[in-house]
Motif scaffolding. Structure first.
Motif, PDB file in Angstrom:
ATOM      1  N   SER A  29       0.814  -1.220   0.000  1.00 26.47           N
ATOM      2  CA  SER A  29       0.000   0.000   0.000  1.00 26.47           C
ATOM      3  C   SER A  29       0.844   1.265   0.000  1.00 26.47           C
ATOM      4  CB  SER A  29      -0.920   0.006   1.239  1.00 26.47           C
ATOM      5  OG  SER A  29      -0.146  -0.076   2.426  1.00 26.47           O
ATOM      6  N   ASP A  30       2.150   1.120   0.368  1.00 23.19           N
ATOM      7  CA  ASP A  30       3.033   2.289   0.446  1.00 23.19           C
ATOM      8  C   ASP A  30       3.798   2.540  -0.851  1.00 23.19           C
ATOM      9  OD1 ASP A  30       4.400  -0.108   0.775  1.00 23.19           O
ATOM     10  OD2 ASP A  30       5.988   0.797   1.996  1.00 23.19           O
ATOM     11  N   ARG A  31       3.525   1.726  -1.891  1.00 21.24           N
ATOM     12  CA  ARG A  31       4.233   1.889  -3.162  1.00 21.24           C
ATOM     13  C   ARG A  31       3.233   1.787  -4.314  1.00 21.24           C
ATOM     14  NH1 ARG A  31       9.778  -1.736  -2.353  1.00 21.24           N
ATOM     15  NH2 ARG A  31      10.409  -0.785  -0.361  1.00 21.24           N
ATOM     16  N   PRO A  32       3.585   2.353  -5.448  1.00 22.15           N
ATOM     17  CA  PRO A  32       2.630   2.312  -6.578  1.00 22.15           C
ATOM     18  C   PRO A  32       2.426   0.918  -7.153  1.00 22.15           C
ATOM     19  CG  PRO A  32       4.706   3.365  -7.217  1.00 22.15           C
ATOM     20  CD  PRO A  32       4.766   3.174  -5.735  1.00 22.15           C
ATOM     21  N   TYR A  33       3.421   0.013  -6.961  1.00 23.77           N
ATOM     22  CA  TYR A  33       3.291  -1.351  -7.502  1.00 23.77           C
ATOM     23  C   TYR A  33       3.541  -2.383  -6.405  1.00 23.77           C
ATOM     24  CZ  TYR A  33       3.270   0.516 -12.242  1.00 23.77           C
ATOM     25  OH  TYR A  33       2.939   1.194 -13.387  1.00 23.77           O
TER      26      TYR A  33
END
Length: 497
Positions: A316-320
């Protein structure tokens, strides 16, 4: 011997409607036995069986009666004929005779009273039991022969037809019910679109559509219906056989089944059936957590080094999201060296491969040539063949071990049965893959192109992970990921169905 010499007050009436009897026959038997009770002033309790088998195990009321007789609840048991008590094997006959003899309970028919503690009555009972068993075998044989003749004519003789069929009394055939057929075809379309059997069961339950038995749908019922060859217009007989010595019912290998084709209207095509077999075979080896489709690529990314399914880590803390490194360890505890990576690399590679597939199909249609990459299927076929040979070698070694006295007879029998079961399953898997290869050879480029375009439409307009997962699974067999070092470019191979 006259029944008047016996002290009889409380009796049980046992009624059984045999195969081929009419309901009116049961009523006549009841009236005759009740009349005997009233004439002699006996109080009675009725035990009635409807549509039951010949063995005690298949007759719950007979089991209940024997338990009550063993408790000495009755002076006698009334039956219309001695063979109403049972036409089973010698073990069943001995159980009945022993129970009545120990409890000193009489067996009374309109013709005779049997006291199984009397030697002459015992001999007569044995003789009548033998005659009854022979008569039952003759009736069963004639019924099997009649059923076989009727089946060859295309008549339905296997009980209630499977959903969505109903039995038509006029034509004596299985015919599709229009409303049920609509539901069945919806199930087929969902499965061919990548839905798992669990997804289909959940959706049917959400739509409040009752299962064939009026309850909730389960994945097992969905798979059984979608894979049933009856829906191809066939009638399949001879799936099981009874072991005479033990009475056990066993399932015969599929190669020994008898299939009568073109007996009724099919509700799916051979090509659909073959693809359904292939899709559910893939589902069978997919981990349970992956079947839920929590991620768009759940269950279809395989390790390029060991072949195991790779796991996806939601971030959830990264785009992928991340593709986790392979965690499989071999028999020596050595961990697989395949390194994970960024899911964006897989997404872009898959999208590019689907677009390329679309262009190749369009080019093939323009040039009027057949286009189908069957390499992955032939690889699967080779692996399955190697597995079959491996099991055959184990069977051969097992026989040698038994001949050399290295294992006991009991262990040999158990292991042999285990290996033969695995061998039959592998051979069936091999035939399924062969059929899928035939399917891809028969598939038209236009049909394949339409499916690919449908998937591209879903990818462009859908965000739901489960919907995306179904779309990918409808055209992709698996995605192979291989990477040695974190700073290396991964090798991504997309294998289409």
């Amino acid at each position: 011997m006259s029944q008047s010499i016996y002290d009889v007050h409380n009796v049980a009436i046992y009624l059984r409607k045999s195969r081929g009897d009419e309901d009116v026959d049961l009523d006549k038997h009841r009236d005759e036995l009740v009349s005997m009770c009233e004439k002699n002033g006996w109080s009675y309790v009725e035990y009635a069986e409807i549509g039951t088998g010949d063995s005690i195990e298949a007759r719950p009321k007979m089991q209940e009666l024997l338990q009550d007789v063993e408790l000495e609840m009755y002076d006698a048991v009334l039956v219309v004929h001695y063979d109403r008590l049972g036409r089973g094997d010698k073990v069943d006959q001995a159980t009945i005779e022993k129970t009545f003899a120990i409890s000193d309970t009489l067996i009374i028919t309109p013709q005779k009273v049997y006291n199984l503690n009397d030697e002459s009555d015992m001999m007569l009972a044995d003789f009548q039991g033998m005659i009854a068993r022979q008569e039952y075998k003759s009736i069963a044989r004639r019924l099997r022969q009649g059923k076989a003749r009727a089946t060859k004519m295309g008549n339905w003789c296997n009980g209630k037809p499977p959903f969505p069929y109903i039995y038509d009394r006029e034509s004596k055939k299985a015919v599709p019910d229009p409303k049920k057929l609509e539901i069945y075809r919806m199930m087929v379309d969902w499965a061919l679109s990548g839905w798992s059997s669990t997804d289909i069961a959940w959706e049917l339950n959400k739509l409040t559509i009752p299962s064939p038995r009026g309850g909730l749908w389960s994945p097992q019922v969905v798979r059984r219906l979608l894979l049933d060859e009856v829906h191809l217009g066939h009638i399949v007989v001879g799936k099981k056989k009874k072991i005479v010595t033990t009475g056990a019912i066993i399932t015969k290998p599929k190669t020994e089944w008898v299939v009568y084709k073109n007996c009724h209207q099919p509700v799916k095509t051979e090509i659909e059936h073959n693809k359904l077999q292939f899709l559910f075979q893939r589902e069978k080896v997919t981990p349970h957590a992956s079947r839920a489709g929590k991620h768009a690529f759940s269950g279809i990314i395989k390790c390029g080094k060991c072949g195991h399914t790779l796991q996806i880590q939601k971030r959830s803390d990264r785009p992928y999201d991340n593709l986790k490194s392979c965690t499989y360890r071999d028999h020596f505890g050595t961990r697989c060296t395949n390194v994970g990576g960024n899911m964006s690399q897989i997404e872009s590679a898959v999208r590019a491969a689907i677009e390329q597939k679309k262009e190749e199909l369009e080019e093939a249609i323009r040039k009027g040539i057949d286009l189908e990459d069957r390499r992955v299927l032939y690889d699967l076929l080779e692996k399955k063949l190697a597995e079959i040979k491996k099991i055959e070698n184990r069977l051969s070694n097992l026989t040698d071990m038994r001949a050399d006295g290295e294992i006991s007879k009991e262990e040999y029998v158990l292991k042999k049965a285990e290996y033969e079961s695995k061998l039959r399953q592998c051979e069936e898997d091999y035939r399924v893959i062969e059929k899928q290869i035939d399917h891809t050879e028969q598939a038209r480029n236009e049909d394949m192109l339409a499916t690919v375009k449908d998937v591209i439409h879903v990818l462009d307009h859908e965000k739901d992970a489960k919907a995306l997962n179904r779309a990918y699974k409808s055209i992709i067999h698996n995605i192979i990921w291989e990477r040695d070092q974190i700073d290396e470019k991964p090798k991504v191979t997309i294998n289409f169905l």
